[in-house]
Design an enzyme around this catalytic site. Structure first.
Site, PDB file in Angstrom:
ATOM      1  CE  LYS A 261       3.555 -12.821  12.771  1.00  0.00           C
ATOM      2  NZ  LYS A 261       3.321 -11.404  12.520  1.00  0.00           N
TER       3      LYS A 261
ATOM      4  CG  HIS B 132       3.758  -3.705   2.174  1.00  0.00           C
ATOM      5  ND1 HIS B 132       3.635  -5.073   2.062  1.00  0.00           N
ATOM      6  CD2 HIS B 132       3.264  -3.379   3.383  1.00  0.00           C
ATOM      7  CE1 HIS B 132       3.101  -5.556   3.172  1.00  0.00           C
ATOM      8  NE2 HIS B 132       2.858  -4.536   3.996  1.00  0.00           N
TER       9      HIS B 132
ATOM     10  NE  ARG C  39      -4.283  -3.238   5.628  1.00  0.00           N
ATOM     11  CZ  ARG C  39      -4.871  -4.393   5.892  1.00  0.00           C
ATOM     12  NH1 ARG C  39      -5.569  -5.009   4.971  1.00  0.00           N
ATOM     13  NH2 ARG C  39      -4.756  -4.944   7.072  1.00  0.00           N
TER      14      ARG C  39
ATOM     15  CB  SER D 166       1.410  -9.683   4.492  1.00  0.00           C
ATOM     16  OG  SER D 166       2.172  -8.639   3.948  1.00  0.00           O
TER      17      SER D 166
END
Length: 155
Positions: A43, A19, A92, A129
């Site tokens: 979440k 990031h 990515r 992450s």
């Protein structure tokens, strides 16, 4: 001339060197980057909203071109709130590109916002992450996966 403001949305749970790389490489492209931490109350997060805002804000406290905010709802709505004309995203791998292309098309259609994709540097492609959280769970040293000087709270 209108400022070139970009929203960089994500959960950033936690914020990684991947990031950080996207933000640093995007700085010359925009007058301002707003790191927008998407919060989903449904979440379960590793870091609280406040912890994420504080950690990332501290990382960029010397850079007045970067703001950090938390939000719920649509990214296009937070972008409008801050007069952003761009959504910044990192890619990515191929599946990220396909997802981001679809999302970018929808965001442009409903709001007129353009999505700018930056490819992750090859040496950072494996960092996410989710994987960092898994390493934390198994007490593996994550210092090379998060920005220098960032210290995550003990959980």
């Amino acid at each position: 001339m209108e400022k070139r403001i970009a929203i960089f949305p994500g959960s950033f749970d936690p914020f990684t060197v991947g990031h950080e790389s996207i933000v640093e490489r995007a700085l010359p492209l925009f007058d301002e980057i707003i790191i927008a931490i998407g919060v989903n109350a449904e979440k379960k997060s590793f870091l609280t909203e406040d912890e994420r805002v504080d950690l990332i804000s501290d990382l960029y406290k010397e850079n007045d071109k970067i703001k950090v905010v938390a939000y719920q709802g649509l990214t296009v709505d937070i972008a409008k709130k801050y007069n952003a004309r761009f959504i910044l995203r990192g890619v990515r791998e191929v599946k990220d590109f396909e997802y981001e292309r679809t999302l970018g098309t929808m965001n442009r259609e409903i709001s007129g916002l353009e999505t700018v994709l930056l490819y992750t540097l090859p040496e950072l492609e494996h960092i996410s992450s989710s994987l960092v959280k898994e390493l934390i769970h198994y007490n593996v040293d994550i210092s090379k996966y998060i920005p220098k000087g960032m210290v995550l709270p003990k959980k």
